[in-house]
Design an enzyme around this catalytic site. Sequence first.
Site, PDB file in Angstrom:
ATOM      1  N   ILE A  29      10.705  21.623 -33.739  1.00 39.33           N
ATOM      2  CA  ILE A  29      10.359  21.324 -32.344  1.00 39.33           C
ATOM      3  C   ILE A  29      11.173  22.095 -31.312  1.00 39.33           C
ATOM      4  O   ILE A  29      10.850  22.075 -30.140  1.00 39.33           O
ATOM      5  CB  ILE A  29      10.459  19.801 -32.017  1.00 39.33           C
ATOM      6  CG1 ILE A  29      11.726  19.193 -32.591  1.00 39.33           C
ATOM      7  CG2 ILE A  29       9.218  19.086 -32.496  1.00 39.33           C
ATOM      8  CD1 ILE A  29      11.853  17.714 -32.330  1.00 39.33           C
ATOM      9  N   GLY A  30      12.207  22.751 -31.749  1.00 39.95           N
ATOM     10  CA  GLY A  30      12.965  23.486 -30.751  1.00 39.95           C
ATOM     11  C   GLY A  30      13.907  24.478 -31.387  1.00 39.95           C
ATOM     12  O   GLY A  30      14.338  24.316 -32.532  1.00 39.95           O
ATOM     13  N   GLU A  31      14.196  25.525 -30.639  1.00 39.88           N
ATOM     14  CA  GLU A  31      15.160  26.495 -31.108  1.00 39.88           C
ATOM     15  C   GLU A  31      15.953  26.961 -29.913  1.00 39.88           C
ATOM     16  O   GLU A  31      15.392  27.495 -28.962  1.00 39.88           O
ATOM     17  CB  GLU A  31      14.461  27.678 -31.775  1.00 39.88           C
ATOM     18  CG  GLU A  31      15.432  28.619 -32.437  1.00 39.88           C
ATOM     19  CD  GLU A  31      14.708  29.623 -33.320  1.00 39.88           C
ATOM     20  OE1 GLU A  31      15.069  29.726 -34.505  1.00 39.88           O
ATOM     21  OE2 GLU A  31      13.795  30.283 -32.817  1.00 39.88           O
ATOM     22  N   GLY A  32      17.241  26.681 -29.896  1.00 39.32           N
ATOM     23  CA  GLY A  32      18.073  27.104 -28.772  1.00 39.32           C
ATOM     24  C   GLY A  32      19.069  28.136 -29.228  1.00 39.32           C
ATOM     25  O   GLY A  32      18.934  28.732 -30.299  1.00 39.32           O
ATOM     26  N   THR A  33      20.090  28.354 -28.398  1.00 41.61           N
ATOM     27  CA  THR A  33      21.123  29.329 -28.702  1.00 41.61           C
ATOM     28  C   THR A  33      22.038  28.803 -29.800  1.00 41.61           C
ATOM     29  O   THR A  33      22.600  29.561 -30.579  1.00 41.61           O
ATOM     30  CB  THR A  33      21.989  29.590 -27.449  1.00 41.61           C
ATOM     31  OG1 THR A  33      21.174  29.375 -26.301  1.00 41.61           O
ATOM     32  CG2 THR A  33      22.543  30.973 -27.446  1.00 41.61           C
ATOM     33  N   PHE A  34      22.198  27.479 -29.814  1.00 40.60           N
ATOM     34  CA  PHE A  34      23.196  26.907 -30.705  1.00 40.60           C
ATOM     35  C   PHE A  34      22.620  26.009 -31.785  1.00 40.60           C
ATOM     36  O   PHE A  34      23.355  25.430 -32.566  1.00 40.60           O
ATOM     37  CB  PHE A  34      24.225  26.106 -29.882  1.00 40.60           C
ATOM     38  CG  PHE A  34      24.864  26.932 -28.816  1.00 40.60           C
ATOM     39  CD1 PHE A  34      25.777  27.922 -29.145  1.00 40.60           C
ATOM     40  CD2 PHE A  34      24.528  26.747 -27.484  1.00 40.60           C
ATOM     41  CE1 PHE A  34      26.363  28.705 -28.154  1.00 40.60           C
ATOM     42  CE2 PHE A  34      25.112  27.526 -26.490  1.00 40.60           C
ATOM     43  CZ  PHE A  34      26.031  28.508 -26.828  1.00 40.60           C
ATOM     44  N   SER A  36      18.771  24.582 -34.120  1.00 41.43           N
ATOM     45  CA  SER A  36      17.333  24.439 -34.342  1.00 41.43           C
ATOM     46  C   SER A  36      17.082  22.951 -34.446  1.00 41.43           C
ATOM     47  O   SER A  36      17.894  22.228 -35.021  1.00 41.43           O
ATOM     48  CB  SER A  36      16.916  25.115 -35.641  1.00 41.43           C
ATOM     49  OG  SER A  36      16.890  26.506 -35.465  1.00 41.43           O
ATOM     50  N   LYS A  72      18.985  17.761 -35.302  1.00 40.62           N
ATOM     51  CA  LYS A  72      19.521  18.943 -34.620  1.00 40.62           C
ATOM     52  C   LYS A  72      20.502  19.636 -35.543  1.00 40.62           C
ATOM     53  O   LYS A  72      21.602  19.158 -35.790  1.00 40.62           O
ATOM     54  CB  LYS A  72      20.191  18.526 -33.303  1.00 40.62           C
ATOM     55  CG  LYS A  72      20.786  19.702 -32.534  1.00 40.62           C
ATOM     56  CD  LYS A  72      21.184  19.320 -31.115  1.00 40.62           C
ATOM     57  CE  LYS A  72      21.881  20.484 -30.428  1.00 40.62           C
ATOM     58  NZ  LYS A  72      22.088  20.257 -28.993  1.00 40.62           N
ATOM     59  N   ASP A 159      24.724  21.013 -18.383  1.00 41.02           N
ATOM     60  CA  ASP A 159      23.539  21.841 -18.620  1.00 41.02           C
ATOM     61  C   ASP A 159      22.254  21.083 -18.286  1.00 41.02           C
ATOM     62  O   ASP A 159      21.311  21.066 -19.068  1.00 41.02           O
ATOM     63  CB  ASP A 159      23.548  22.336 -20.075  1.00 41.02           C
ATOM     64  CG  ASP A 159      22.722  23.608 -20.256  1.00 41.02           C
ATOM     65  OD1 ASP A 159      22.382  24.251 -19.247  1.00 41.02           O
ATOM     66  OD2 ASP A 159      22.405  23.940 -21.412  1.00 41.02           O
TER      67      ASP A 159
HETATM   68  P1  ADP Z   1      20.121  23.391 -27.809  1.00 43.00           P
HETATM   69  O1  ADP Z   1      21.593  23.104 -27.719  1.00 43.00           O
HETATM   70  O2  ADP Z   1      19.799  24.387 -28.874  1.00 43.00           O
HETATM   71  O3  ADP Z   1      19.496  23.710 -26.478  1.00 43.00           O
HETATM   72  P2  ADP Z   1      18.797  20.780 -27.593  1.00 43.00           P
HETATM   73  O4  ADP Z   1      19.527  19.536 -27.957  1.00 43.00           O
HETATM   74  O5  ADP Z   1      18.591  21.050 -26.144  1.00 43.00           O
HETATM   75  O6  ADP Z   1      19.466  22.018 -28.341  1.00 43.00           O
HETATM   76  O7  ADP Z   1      17.367  20.747 -28.294  1.00 43.00           O
HETATM   77  C1  ADP Z   1      16.488  21.864 -28.208  1.00 43.00           C
HETATM   78  C2  ADP Z   1      15.061  21.383 -27.984  1.00 43.00           C
HETATM   79  O8  ADP Z   1      14.660  20.523 -29.079  1.00 43.00           O
HETATM   80  C3  ADP Z   1      14.861  20.524 -26.730  1.00 43.00           C
HETATM   81  O9  ADP Z   1      14.625  21.305 -25.590  1.00 43.00           O
HETATM   82  C4  ADP Z   1      13.657  19.682 -27.127  1.00 43.00           C
HETATM   83  O10 ADP Z   1      12.457  20.396 -26.930  1.00 43.00           O
HETATM   84  C5  ADP Z   1      13.866  19.450 -28.615  1.00 43.00           C
HETATM   85  N1  ADP Z   1      14.560  18.153 -28.826  1.00 43.00           N
HETATM   86  C6  ADP Z   1      15.895  17.944 -28.831  1.00 43.00           C
HETATM   87  N2  ADP Z   1      16.199  16.649 -29.067  1.00 43.00           N
HETATM   88  C7  ADP Z   1      15.008  16.005 -29.201  1.00 43.00           C
HETATM   89  C8  ADP Z   1      14.624  14.629 -29.441  1.00 43.00           C
HETATM   90  N3  ADP Z   1      15.546  13.688 -29.603  1.00 43.00           N
HETATM   91  N4  ADP Z   1      13.310  14.344 -29.511  1.00 43.00           N
HETATM   92  C9  ADP Z   1      12.384  15.320 -29.353  1.00 43.00           C
HETATM   93  N5  ADP Z   1      12.668  16.611 -29.137  1.00 43.00           N
HETATM   94  C10 ADP Z   1      13.961  16.966 -29.059  1.00 43.00           C
HETATM   95 MG    MG Z   2      19.118  22.558 -24.792  1.00 38.82          MG
END
Ligand code: ADP
Ligand code: MG
Length: 397
Positions: A29-34, A36, A72, A159
């Site tokens: 559902i997501g991929e950030g810098t730090f 997945s 995460k 952030d």
């Molecule tokens: P990063 O540090 O890589 O930015 P995040 O914690 O912001 O990590 O998570 C990245 C993405 O994953 C979020 O923008 C969101 O789309 C998805 N995400 C994170 N936590 C949840 C959650 N509890 N439920 C649903 N989606 C989530």
């Molecule tokens: Mg984030």
Amino acid sequence: IPVQVRSELTLVAQSFPGLSHKYKLMDKIGEGTFSSVYKAMDLRDVTKKSFANVGWMSQMEYKRGHPLVALKLIYVTSSPQRILNELQLLHSLVGCPNVAPLVDALRYEDQVIAVLPYYKHADFRDFYRDLPLSGVRIYMRELLEALSFVHEKKIIHRDIKPTNFLYDPFTRRGVLVDFGLAERECVPDPSACPCVKGGLSNDEIPPENILPTTGYLKDDSRPGRRANRAGTRGFRAPEVLFKCPNQTTKIDIWSAGVMLLTLLARRFPFFNSSDDIDALTELTAIFGRDAMKKCARLHGLGFECNLPHLEYMHPFGSIVYVAVLLDAREGDTFADDSPAWELLSALDKNGRPTDTPLGKDYAEALALLRECLMLDYKERVTADEALQLDFFTRHTA
Ligand code: ADP
Ligand code: MG
């Protein structure tokens, strides 16, 4: 699910022994810098056991009777200190419906997984243009409730931005995530920045002529300044841009203000600077040079900029800007008799909303915007104060 994602899920499950007995990976559902982030089923129902009966826990999602979670996976490139910090802060932030609680944490060698409840949400890009003002109110209320909780614990999120605030426009619930950059608020150190005692006094201000009027100072011998600048471009508060070492929870309020600005102006991203100097220039275009100079001075700095003053500068400069943008959205050009000017008169001299043809509701939203985007962080509202403004209190949840 695309084949590529499916094979990635298999790879993650294989590289983390024991994981598949606890969680069944379903999707990415997501991929950030730090990290997945993956959607998964909580096979042992720990989420249900810990949270099903607590009042503050908002609606949980289920699949085949199991609670859904977000796993995460924090990249091994993150320092152990940083991972520990995120987990510790998350652990101390359990107890608010608008902040995602840590359910579980797993480690295998250098890999760490934080487990959070899964929150269904929409992509900000898919709804920011269509959210009516009543929706903006709920979005902001949910966000400020989260910040109120986090700030009460003296934690700065650092952030605040749309991708870290998961909002579902259908249920109208919002949850704050991503404490990867969060930190505890420090005790202010007066020797670190003059802002602690209210800025430079008049005789401490260096003469203006030591700075060139254009370009950079050559062979600048003054010591450089260092401060935490972690955050996302476009959302950094002026005190972060001015490298103030005494950063407070108010930096999150500024970012929340930028989110409100985005929703009201229906422009995303609203600010689009490539670096901090650019970002200061963007702010100057809105607030004017004099206000920026005053803010720089608060943090012990000079500020020179050869941008011309905006022709239509108003005491609440940012509001002019939003008014212009709101106006532009209606497809009109900015003219003296346009609704932009009517919007301006939506606030009296003290920034309090008055009635206008565009509606008192807009005026109240602009008053909130003004309070969140105060250049001087001491004048900026706290989350609790913001929630007491007319924009929220005159309308029931
Ligand atoms: P990063 O540090 O890589 O930015 P995040 O914690 O912001 O990590 O998570 C990245 C993405 O994953 C979020 O923008 C969101 O789309 C998805 N995400 C994170 N936590 C949840 C959650 N509890 N439920 C649903 N989606 C989530
Ligand atoms: Mg984030």
